[in-house]
Design a protein around this motif. Sequence first.
Motif, PDB file in Angstrom:
ATOM      1  N   UNK A 237       0.829  -1.214   0.000  1.00  0.00           N
ATOM      2  CA  UNK A 237       0.000   0.000   0.000  1.00  0.00           C
ATOM      3  C   UNK A 237       0.863   1.263   0.000  1.00  0.00           C
ATOM      4  N   UNK A 238       0.718   2.124  -1.023  1.00  0.00           N
ATOM      5  CA  UNK A 238       1.586   3.300  -1.149  1.00  0.00           C
ATOM      6  C   UNK A 238       1.023   4.548  -0.486  1.00  0.00           C
ATOM      7  N   UNK A 239      -0.151   4.452   0.139  1.00  0.00           N
ATOM      8  CA  UNK A 239      -0.843   5.620   0.666  1.00  0.00           C
ATOM      9  C   UNK A 239      -1.941   6.055  -0.286  1.00  0.00           C
ATOM     10  N   UNK A 240      -2.816   6.912   0.187  1.00  0.00           N
ATOM     11  CA  UNK A 240      -3.921   7.376  -0.640  1.00  0.00           C
ATOM     12  C   UNK A 240      -3.416   8.329  -1.724  1.00  0.00           C
ATOM     13  N   UNK A 241      -4.010   8.260  -2.910  1.00  0.00           N
ATOM     14  CA  UNK A 241      -3.590   9.165  -3.991  1.00  0.00           C
ATOM     15  C   UNK A 241      -3.761  10.624  -3.592  1.00  0.00           C
ATOM     16  N   UNK A 242      -2.842  11.452  -4.066  1.00  0.00           N
ATOM     17  CA  UNK A 242      -2.840  12.847  -3.666  1.00  0.00           C
ATOM     18  C   UNK A 242      -3.749  13.750  -4.472  1.00  0.00           C
ATOM     19  N   UNK A 243      -4.243  13.285  -5.623  1.00  0.00           N
ATOM     20  CA  UNK A 243      -5.122  14.120  -6.436  1.00  0.00           C
ATOM     21  C   UNK A 243      -6.159  13.238  -7.124  1.00  0.00           C
ATOM     22  N   UNK A 244      -7.177  13.874  -7.699  1.00  0.00           N
ATOM     23  CA  UNK A 244      -8.308  13.135  -8.277  1.00  0.00           C
ATOM     24  C   UNK A 244      -7.874  12.250  -9.438  1.00  0.00           C
ATOM     25  N   UNK A 245      -7.040  12.792 -10.349  1.00  0.00           N
ATOM     26  CA  UNK A 245      -6.638  12.027 -11.523  1.00  0.00           C
ATOM     27  C   UNK A 245      -5.851  10.777 -11.124  1.00  0.00           C
ATOM     28  N   UNK A 246      -4.914  10.938 -10.197  1.00  0.00           N
ATOM     29  CA  UNK A 246      -4.142   9.787  -9.729  1.00  0.00           C
ATOM     30  C   UNK A 246      -5.058   8.779  -9.040  1.00  0.00           C
ATOM     31  N   UNK A 247      -6.031   9.295  -8.282  1.00  0.00           N
ATOM     32  CA  UNK A 247      -6.986   8.412  -7.621  1.00  0.00           C
ATOM     33  C   UNK A 247      -7.813   7.618  -8.617  1.00  0.00           C
ATOM     34  N   UNK A 248      -8.247   8.285  -9.684  1.00  0.00           N
ATOM     35  CA  UNK A 248      -9.048   7.612 -10.704  1.00  0.00           C
ATOM     36  C   UNK A 248      -8.231   6.539 -11.413  1.00  0.00           C
ATOM     37  N   UNK A 249      -6.997   6.895 -11.785  1.00  0.00           N
ATOM     38  CA  UNK A 249      -6.124   5.918 -12.455  1.00  0.00           C
ATOM     39  C   UNK A 249      -5.833   4.737 -11.517  1.00  0.00           C
ATOM     40  N   UNK A 250      -5.630   5.041 -10.241  1.00  0.00           N
ATOM     41  CA  UNK A 250      -5.346   3.986  -9.273  1.00  0.00           C
ATOM     42  C   UNK A 250      -6.543   3.052  -9.105  1.00  0.00           C
ATOM     43  N   UNK A 251      -7.749   3.615  -9.133  1.00  0.00           N
ATOM     44  CA  UNK A 251      -8.946   2.784  -9.054  1.00  0.00           C
ATOM     45  C   UNK A 251      -9.034   1.860 -10.261  1.00  0.00           C
ATOM     46  N   UNK A 252      -8.720   2.398 -11.437  1.00  0.00           N
ATOM     47  CA  UNK A 252      -8.757   1.595 -12.665  1.00  0.00           C
ATOM     48  C   UNK A 252      -7.711   0.479 -12.604  1.00  0.00           C
ATOM     49  N   UNK A 253      -6.500   0.802 -12.169  1.00  0.00           N
ATOM     50  CA  UNK A 253      -5.456  -0.224 -12.102  1.00  0.00           C
ATOM     51  C   UNK A 253      -5.770  -1.265 -11.030  1.00  0.00           C
ATOM     52  N   UNK A 254      -6.396  -0.829  -9.921  1.00  0.00           N
ATOM     53  CA  UNK A 254      -6.801  -1.773  -8.876  1.00  0.00           C
ATOM     54  C   UNK A 254      -7.814  -2.780  -9.429  1.00  0.00           C
ATOM     55  N   UNK A 255      -8.825  -2.269 -10.142  1.00  0.00           N
ATOM     56  CA  UNK A 255      -9.837  -3.143 -10.732  1.00  0.00           C
ATOM     57  C   UNK A 255      -9.219  -4.035 -11.804  1.00  0.00           C
ATOM     58  N   UNK A 256      -8.235  -3.494 -12.525  1.00  0.00           N
ATOM     59  CA  UNK A 256      -7.548  -4.297 -13.543  1.00  0.00           C
ATOM     60  C   UNK A 256      -6.791  -5.450 -12.889  1.00  0.00           C
ATOM     61  N   UNK A 257      -6.193  -5.195 -11.724  1.00  0.00           N
ATOM     62  CA  UNK A 257      -5.504  -6.255 -10.996  1.00  0.00           C
ATOM     63  C   UNK A 257      -6.451  -7.357 -10.559  1.00  0.00           C
ATOM     64  N   UNK A 258      -7.627  -6.956 -10.039  1.00  0.00           N
ATOM     65  CA  UNK A 258      -8.639  -7.941  -9.652  1.00  0.00           C
ATOM     66  C   UNK A 258      -9.082  -8.767 -10.858  1.00  0.00           C
TER      67      UNK A 258
END
Length: 274
Positions: A237-258
Amino acid sequence: MEWRNIYRGLLMGISDLIPGVSGGTIALILGIYDRLLSAISGFFSREWKKQLLFLIPLGVGIGTALLLFSRLIDYLLTYHIVPTQFFFIGLVLGVLPFLSREAGMARNFGPLHYVLLAAVGISLAATAFLSPAESEPIRELNATNAPGLFFAGWLGSMAMLLPGISGSFVLLLLGAYSTAIAALSDLNLPIIAVIGAGVGVGFIISSKVIHYLLSRIPTVMYAIIIGLIAGSVFVIFPGLPGDFLTGLISLITFLAGLALTAVIGREGKSLDIR
């Protein structure tokens, strides 16, 4: 040569480049964990040719991944660490439902198994608070640093075989991760050979120990492995994303991992580690 095992090796090799992600976890997802342990531990048996036919293409895939993707992984972890780590969190979490079903947790686990699971998970998660002081990479091999690199490879390989424990993270704790990555990127053959020799010895010895324990106390080992995998999420876990765009991309990559876990999990009919 079996191309499917080369593909499996590629996935395992890529995961072993990530501190906090275990190649053993990928072997579980692919349904080849038990076969992998049997092949390594039985390498010096009468069936060595059979084991070699399984291990060679797997080794080709792992070696290819280490050589081809070391720079890419280094780039992603340097410039896009949050989305990259969330991808692997999704990958790791995706294996837990499969593994819990195979373990028959509701049927086979008692209170002590859950206590052991929690203790192992918390212990591994606590390593996330460690801040290893990574030294400058070693680029010239000599009699002084060779033994340390050999044993770093040995300990790293033992971790690679245990789902949830990252061989790369062990190398990071030992101060040898940057040396290993630099050697792979620069094709520094003497250093690769020494670390690789340690990895080979560690694989053979630790596979026999793990295989023995899985055959004797499978439910206890399931509890330990599930705890290791769950605890590894806190390491990644790298910590919560610092901005909306990074958060959105991180959500997409998380779902891609699943999603990727579900896809590559179809490579095996079950995640049998017994």
